[in-house]
Design a protein around this motif. Structure first.
Motif, mmCIF file in Angstrom:
data_model
loop_
_atom_site.group_PDB
_atom_site.id
_atom_site.type_symbol
_atom_site.label_atom_id
_atom_site.label_comp_id
_atom_site.label_asym_id
_atom_site.label_seq_id
_atom_site.Cartn_x
_atom_site.Cartn_y
_atom_site.Cartn_z
ATOM 1 N N GLN A 72 -37.516 -14.660 5.081
ATOM 2 C CA GLN A 72 -38.144 -13.780 6.060
ATOM 3 C C GLN A 72 -39.573 -13.477 5.629
ATOM 4 N N PRO A 73 -40.468 -13.289 6.590
ATOM 5 C CA PRO A 73 -41.848 -12.955 6.239
ATOM 6 C C PRO A 73 -42.061 -11.470 5.958
ATOM 7 N N GLU A 74 -40.991 -10.674 6.077
ATOM 8 C CA GLU A 74 -41.076 -9.248 5.780
ATOM 9 C C GLU A 74 -39.870 -8.847 4.938
ATOM 10 N N LEU A 75 -39.947 -7.650 4.355
ATOM 11 C CA LEU A 75 -38.830 -7.173 3.555
ATOM 12 C C LEU A 75 -37.595 -6.964 4.420
ATOM 13 N N LEU A 76 -36.474 -7.354 3.898
ATOM 14 C CA LEU A 76 -35.188 -7.116 4.549
ATOM 15 C C LEU A 76 -34.725 -5.723 4.136
ATOM 16 N N VAL A 77 -34.476 -4.857 5.116
ATOM 17 C CA VAL A 77 -33.965 -3.512 4.828
ATOM 18 C C VAL A 77 -32.456 -3.593 5.046
ATOM 19 N N VAL A 78 -31.700 -3.356 3.968
ATOM 20 C CA VAL A 78 -30.251 -3.515 4.025
ATOM 21 C C VAL A 78 -29.536 -2.174 4.020
ATOM 22 N N SER A 79 -28.366 -2.180 4.624
ATOM 23 C CA SER A 79 -27.464 -1.038 4.603
ATOM 24 C C SER A 79 -26.125 -1.540 4.061
ATOM 25 N N PRO A 80 -25.512 -0.758 3.181
ATOM 26 C CA PRO A 80 -24.238 -1.227 2.610
ATOM 27 C C PRO A 80 -23.134 -1.334 3.657
ATOM 28 N N VAL B 288 -18.293 -0.852 -10.107
ATOM 29 C CA VAL B 288 -19.363 -0.148 -9.398
ATOM 30 C C VAL B 288 -20.002 -1.098 -8.396
ATOM 31 N N GLY B 289 -20.121 -0.669 -7.142
ATOM 32 C CA GLY B 289 -20.818 -1.473 -6.139
ATOM 33 C C GLY B 289 -19.977 -2.583 -5.541
ATOM 34 N N ALA B 290 -20.618 -3.348 -4.678
ATOM 35 C CA ALA B 290 -19.950 -4.429 -3.946
ATOM 36 C C ALA B 290 -19.641 -5.617 -4.859
ATOM 37 N N GLU B 291 -18.607 -6.327 -4.516
ATOM 38 C CA GLU B 291 -18.151 -7.477 -5.306
ATOM 39 C C GLU B 291 -19.231 -8.551 -5.459
ATOM 40 N N MET B 292 -19.978 -8.814 -4.405
ATOM 41 C CA MET B 292 -21.013 -9.848 -4.449
ATOM 42 C C MET B 292 -22.425 -9.250 -4.406
ATOM 43 N N SER B 293 -22.561 -8.072 -4.956
ATOM 44 C CA SER B 293 -23.854 -7.403 -5.029
ATOM 45 C C SER B 293 -24.882 -8.269 -5.748
ATOM 46 N N GLN B 294 -26.129 -8.144 -5.355
ATOM 47 C CA GLN B 294 -27.226 -8.837 -6.039
ATOM 48 C C GLN B 294 -27.318 -8.412 -7.510
ATOM 49 N N PHE C 138 -25.513 1.038 -14.847
ATOM 50 C CA PHE C 138 -25.286 -0.071 -13.915
ATOM 51 C C PHE C 138 -26.389 -0.213 -12.865
ATOM 52 N N ARG C 139 -27.626 0.100 -13.232
ATOM 53 C CA ARG C 139 -28.729 0.025 -12.289
ATOM 54 C C ARG C 139 -29.438 -1.327 -12.311
ATOM 55 N N GLY C 140 -29.079 -2.169 -13.222
ATOM 56 C CA GLY C 140 -29.608 -3.532 -13.294
ATOM 57 C C GLY C 140 -28.457 -4.506 -13.139
ATOM 58 N N PHE C 141 -28.321 -5.418 -14.101
ATOM 59 C CA PHE C 141 -27.208 -6.363 -14.080
ATOM 60 C C PHE C 141 -25.884 -5.607 -14.174
ATOM 61 N N ARG C 142 -24.911 -6.055 -13.392
ATOM 62 C CA ARG C 142 -23.559 -5.479 -13.447
ATOM 63 C C ARG C 142 -22.568 -6.557 -13.832
ATOM 64 N N ASP C 143 -21.828 -6.268 -14.850
ATOM 65 C CA ASP C 143 -20.761 -7.143 -15.334
ATOM 66 C C ASP C 143 -19.790 -7.427 -14.187
#
Length: 144
Positions: free
Chosen positions: A136-144, A73-79, A63-68
């Motif tokens: 954004q002009p820079e990378l967004l650093v996200v926290s779950p 696994v992971g958040a409901e609206m995960s990328q 589940f490290r790429g597309f998630r069914d």
């Protein structure tokens, strides 16, 4: 199915999806994500591990790429659920080394299409990148 110089489709989708859709499973993965993975693979010139369920050793990553959407696994609206995210590690490098390279060279990584990275304080030995729309002009650093 080979999708780039160093990757096959199975590395981007779980076994359940590949078993059902075969090569049509590519419909669920953003082509830009495969491009970003290939750029990272070339940058480090070392094996990049995404999903490895398809290998001879039958690795444990599904589940490290597309998630069914039915996957829990992971958040409901995960990328991941939109085919816009990858979790990976690179053989011979720590996730701290990879994260530092990305942050030190964020414009280069953004040219690959990457817009966000998960703070490694919340990962356990892997890197999460994604292609979400941030404006954004820079990378967004996200926290779950």
């Amino acid at each position: 199915m080979k999708v780039s110089e160093n990757f096959i489709l199975q590395e981007f989708v779980p076994k359940s999806i590949y078993s059902k859709y075969k090569n049509s499973a590519r419909w669920f993965v953003q082509k830009r994500l495969i491009y970003a993975a290939q750029c990272i693979r070339k940058r480090f010139d070392k094996p990049m591990i995404i999903n490895n369920w398809h290998t001879r050793e039958h690795g444990g990553f599904h589940f490290r790429g597309f998630r069914d959407p039915l996957c829990n696994v992971g958040a409901e609206m995960s990328q991941h659920r939109f085919g816009r995210a990858l979790d990976f590690h690179i053989k011979g490098l720590s996730h701290e080394e990879i994260f530092k390279d990305i942050m030190d060279n964020e414009l280069q990584y953004m040219s690959y299409g990457i817009t966000a990275i998960e703070d490694i304080e919340h990962t356990n030995g892997w890197i999460h990148i994604d292609l979400r729309w941030t404006d954004q002009p820079e990378l967004l650093v996200v926290s779950p």
